[in-house]
Motif scaffolding. Structure first.
Motif, PDB file in Angstrom:
ATOM      1  N   SER A 185     -36.567  17.991 -32.168  1.00 21.03           N
ATOM      2  CA  SER A 185     -37.233  17.393 -33.333  1.00 21.03           C
ATOM      3  C   SER A 185     -37.017  18.204 -34.605  1.00 21.03           C
ATOM      4  O   SER A 185     -37.611  17.902 -35.634  1.00 21.03           O
ATOM      5  N   HIS A 186     -36.225  19.268 -34.507  1.00 21.49           N
ATOM      6  CA  HIS A 186     -35.936  20.145 -35.646  1.00 21.49           C
ATOM      7  C   HIS A 186     -37.204  20.780 -36.218  1.00 21.49           C
ATOM      8  O   HIS A 186     -37.340  20.933 -37.427  1.00 21.49           O
ATOM      9  N   VAL A 187     -38.109  21.145 -35.307  1.00 19.23           N
ATOM     10  CA  VAL A 187     -39.322  21.865 -35.683  1.00 19.23           C
ATOM     11  C   VAL A 187     -39.079  23.333 -35.371  1.00 19.23           C
ATOM     12  O   VAL A 187     -38.665  23.685 -34.257  1.00 19.23           O
ATOM     13  N   GLU A 188     -39.314  24.175 -36.344  1.00 17.87           N
ATOM     14  CA  GLU A 188     -39.030  25.599 -36.190  1.00 17.87           C
ATOM     15  C   GLU A 188     -39.963  26.252 -35.173  1.00 17.87           C
ATOM     16  O   GLU A 188     -41.170  26.055 -35.197  1.00 17.87           O
ATOM     17  N   ARG A 189     -39.357  27.040 -34.282  1.00 16.57           N
ATOM     18  CA  ARG A 189     -40.133  27.843 -33.339  1.00 16.57           C
ATOM     19  C   ARG A 189     -40.408  29.197 -33.989  1.00 16.57           C
ATOM     20  O   ARG A 189     -39.626  29.668 -34.810  1.00 16.57           O
ATOM     21  N   ASN A 190     -41.492  29.841 -33.560  1.00 14.96           N
ATOM     22  CA  ASN A 190     -41.785  31.177 -34.064  1.00 14.96           C
ATOM     23  C   ASN A 190     -42.192  32.075 -32.898  1.00 14.96           C
ATOM     24  O   ASN A 190     -42.116  31.667 -31.731  1.00 14.96           O
ATOM     25  N   LEU A 191     -42.599  33.281 -33.214  1.00 13.36           N
ATOM     26  CA  LEU A 191     -42.985  34.238 -32.165  1.00 13.36           C
ATOM     27  C   LEU A 191     -44.110  33.685 -31.298  1.00 13.36           C
ATOM     28  O   LEU A 191     -44.089  33.850 -30.076  1.00 13.36           O
ATOM     29  N   LEU A 230     -36.020  32.728 -21.605  1.00 11.23           N
ATOM     30  CA  LEU A 230     -36.674  32.682 -22.915  1.00 11.23           C
ATOM     31  C   LEU A 230     -36.737  34.067 -23.543  1.00 11.23           C
ATOM     32  O   LEU A 230     -36.514  34.231 -24.748  1.00 11.23           O
ATOM     33  N   PHE A 231     -37.035  35.069 -22.717  1.00 12.70           N
ATOM     34  CA  PHE A 231     -37.120  36.449 -23.193  1.00 12.70           C
ATOM     35  C   PHE A 231     -35.789  36.893 -23.784  1.00 12.70           C
ATOM     36  O   PHE A 231     -35.731  37.489 -24.861  1.00 12.70           O
ATOM     37  N   ARG A 232     -34.704  36.590 -23.081  1.00 13.08           N
ATOM     38  CA  ARG A 232     -33.364  36.961 -23.556  1.00 13.08           C
ATOM     39  C   ARG A 232     -32.959  36.144 -24.779  1.00 13.08           C
ATOM     40  O   ARG A 232     -32.293  36.652 -25.674  1.00 13.08           O
ATOM     41  N   PHE A 244     -36.403  36.782 -33.778  1.00 12.01           N
ATOM     42  CA  PHE A 244     -37.757  37.184 -33.398  1.00 12.01           C
ATOM     43  C   PHE A 244     -37.747  38.510 -32.651  1.00 12.01           C
ATOM     44  O   PHE A 244     -37.009  38.671 -31.679  1.00 12.01           O
ATOM     45  N   GLU A 245     -38.553  39.432 -33.112  1.00 12.35           N
ATOM     46  CA  GLU A 245     -38.723  40.685 -32.383  1.00 12.35           C
ATOM     47  C   GLU A 245     -39.773  40.474 -31.312  1.00 12.35           C
ATOM     48  O   GLU A 245     -40.870  39.997 -31.588  1.00 12.35           O
ATOM     49  N   ARG A 246     -39.409  40.848 -30.106  1.00 10.94           N
ATOM     50  CA  ARG A 246     -40.355  40.709 -28.996  1.00 10.94           C
ATOM     51  C   ARG A 246     -41.439  41.759 -29.153  1.00 10.94           C
ATOM     52  O   ARG A 246     -41.165  42.909 -29.469  1.00 10.94           O
ATOM     53  N   ASP A 247     -42.666  41.354 -28.906  1.00 12.83           N
ATOM     54  CA  ASP A 247     -43.800  42.260 -29.073  1.00 12.83           C
ATOM     55  C   ASP A 247     -44.448  42.550 -27.726  1.00 12.83           C
ATOM     56  O   ASP A 247     -43.934  42.150 -26.670  1.00 12.83           O
ATOM     57  N   THR A 248     -45.566  43.235 -27.759  1.00 10.72           N
ATOM     58  CA  THR A 248     -46.272  43.606 -26.530  1.00 10.72           C
ATOM     59  C   THR A 248     -46.646  42.372 -25.716  1.00 10.72           C
ATOM     60  O   THR A 248     -46.515  42.367 -24.491  1.00 10.72           O
ATOM     61  N   ILE A 249     -47.079  41.322 -26.386  1.00  7.37           N
ATOM     62  CA  ILE A 249     -47.460  40.087 -25.688  1.00  7.37           C
ATOM     63  C   ILE A 249     -46.258  39.498 -24.957  1.00  7.37           C
ATOM     64  O   ILE A 249     -46.358  39.078 -23.799  1.00  7.37           O
ATOM     65  N   TRP A 309     -39.813  43.366  -8.582  1.00  5.56           N
ATOM     66  CA  TRP A 309     -40.302  44.647  -9.087  1.00  5.56           C
ATOM     67  C   TRP A 309     -39.241  45.419  -9.878  1.00  5.56           C
ATOM     68  O   TRP A 309     -39.570  46.123 -10.832  1.00  5.56           O
ATOM     69  N   VAL A 310     -37.972  45.285  -9.513  1.00  6.87           N
ATOM     70  CA  VAL A 310     -36.921  46.004 -10.238  1.00  6.87           C
ATOM     71  C   VAL A 310     -36.852  45.517 -11.683  1.00  6.87           C
ATOM     72  O   VAL A 310     -36.823  46.316 -12.626  1.00  6.87           O
ATOM     73  N   GLN A 311     -36.852  44.197 -11.865  1.00  9.95           N
ATOM     74  CA  GLN A 311     -36.812  43.639 -13.210  1.00  9.95           C
ATOM     75  C   GLN A 311     -38.067  43.981 -13.997  1.00  9.95           C
ATOM     76  O   GLN A 311     -38.009  44.242 -15.200  1.00  9.95           O
ATOM     77  N   ALA A 312     -39.210  43.991 -13.321  1.00 10.09           N
ATOM     78  CA  ALA A 312     -40.467  44.352 -13.989  1.00 10.09           C
ATOM     79  C   ALA A 312     -40.383  45.773 -14.534  1.00 10.09           C
ATOM     80  O   ALA A 312     -40.748  46.028 -15.695  1.00 10.09           O
ATOM     81  N   LEU A 313     -39.864  46.683 -13.737  1.00 16.30           N
ATOM     82  CA  LEU A 313     -39.752  48.073 -14.183  1.00 16.30           C
ATOM     83  C   LEU A 313     -38.684  48.244 -15.259  1.00 16.30           C
ATOM     84  O   LEU A 313     -38.827  49.079 -16.156  1.00 16.30           O
ATOM     85  N   GLN A 314     -37.621  47.455 -15.179  1.00 16.32           N
ATOM     86  CA  GLN A 314     -36.602  47.517 -16.229  1.00 16.32           C
ATOM     87  C   GLN A 314     -37.196  47.135 -17.582  1.00 16.32           C
ATOM     88  O   GLN A 314     -36.946  47.795 -18.592  1.00 16.32           O
ATOM     89  N   LEU A 315     -37.986  46.065 -17.601  1.00 13.14           N
ATOM     90  CA  LEU A 315     -38.617  45.660 -18.859  1.00 13.14           C
ATOM     91  C   LEU A 315     -39.646  46.685 -19.312  1.00 13.14           C
ATOM     92  O   LEU A 315     -39.773  46.948 -20.508  1.00 13.14           O
ATOM     93  N   PHE A 316     -40.365  47.255 -18.366  1.00  7.85           N
ATOM     94  CA  PHE A 316     -41.343  48.291 -18.688  1.00  7.85           C
ATOM     95  C   PHE A 316     -40.645  49.447 -19.414  1.00  7.85           C
ATOM     96  O   PHE A 316     -41.132  49.926 -20.448  1.00  7.85           O
ATOM     97  N   CYS A 317     -39.508  49.868 -18.891  1.00  7.90           N
ATOM     98  CA  CYS A 317     -38.753  50.953 -19.523  1.00  7.90           C
ATOM     99  C   CYS A 317     -38.140  50.510 -20.846  1.00  7.90           C
ATOM    100  O   CYS A 317     -38.083  51.287 -21.806  1.00  7.90           O
ATOM    101  N   GLU A 318     -37.689  49.285 -20.915  1.00  6.78           N
ATOM    102  CA  GLU A 318     -37.088  48.754 -22.137  1.00  6.78           C
ATOM    103  C   GLU A 318     -38.095  48.761 -23.293  1.00  6.78           C
ATOM    104  O   GLU A 318     -37.712  48.923 -24.449  1.00  6.78           O
ATOM    105  N   MET A 319     -39.357  48.602 -22.965  1.00  3.27           N
ATOM    106  CA  MET A 319     -40.386  48.613 -24.011  1.00  3.27           C
ATOM    107  C   MET A 319     -40.351  49.929 -24.778  1.00  3.27           C
ATOM    108  O   MET A 319     -40.407  49.939 -26.011  1.00  3.27           O
ATOM    109  N   ALA A 320     -40.243  51.029 -24.066  1.00  4.92           N
ATOM    110  CA  ALA A 320     -40.192  52.342 -24.720  1.00  4.92           C
ATOM    111  C   ALA A 320     -38.928  52.467 -25.562  1.00  4.92           C
ATOM    112  O   ALA A 320     -38.985  52.934 -26.705  1.00  4.92           O
ATOM    113  N   ASP A 321     -37.820  52.018 -25.000  1.00  6.63           N
ATOM    114  CA  ASP A 321     -36.549  52.086 -25.733  1.00  6.63           C
ATOM    115  C   ASP A 321     -36.580  51.231 -26.998  1.00  6.63           C
ATOM    116  O   ASP A 321     -35.938  51.558 -27.992  1.00  6.63           O
TER     117      ASP A 321
END
Length: 132
Positions: A44-50, A72-74, A81-86, A101-113
């Motif tokens: 519908s050409h409606v802009e998405r946001n964070l 969606l995350f990727r 859009f910058e991904r935030d804590t939420i 669990w491997v992917q969960a920990l990868q994202l956990f570490c990516e947050m710090a990076d």
């Protein structure tokens, strides 16, 4: 129902109304409907946001749809859009609930990076992913 009626009326559906509807479906654990509206926004050409992305990722998390949450995350990384804590919390929880669990920990570490602040929800999801 009300959202659909807006399409038939003289009221134009915009980012705010779509976000409210996506969030409502997310909160009521209707991830399929939430993603349908998310996709409809582009059609519908409606802009998405964070807020839109966070609600869609969270809907996937609640529906234990980790592949869709990851997609969606990727997609957010490829957009402006910058991904935030939420965003990260919803993705980590999607992995945790789906025993990824491997992917969960990868994202956990990516947050710090990425210099994204972790909170209690982040830590709880990461620990829970490891214990399953």
């Amino acid at each position: 129902q009300l959202f659909r009626e807006m399409a038939d009326s003289r009221f134009e559906r915009d980012t705010i109304t779509y976000n409210a509807a996506v969030r409502a479906f997310e909160k009521s654990l209707q991830w399929v409907q939430a993603l349908q509206l998310f996709c409809e926004m582009a059609d519908s050409h409606v802009e998405r946001n964070l807020i839109t992305y966070n609600a869609a990722v969270s809907a996937c998390e609640k529906g234990e749809q980790w592949l869709q949450a990851l997609q969606l995350f990727r997609e957010m990384a490829d957009s402006r859009f910058e991904r935030d804590t939420i965003t990260y919390n919803a993705a980590v929880r999607a992995f945790e609930k789906s025993l990824q669990w491997v992917q969960a920990l990868q994202l956990f570490c990516e947050m710090a990076d990425s210099h994204v602040e972790r909170n209690l929800i982040t830590y709880n999801a990461a620990v829970s992913a490891c214990e399953k």
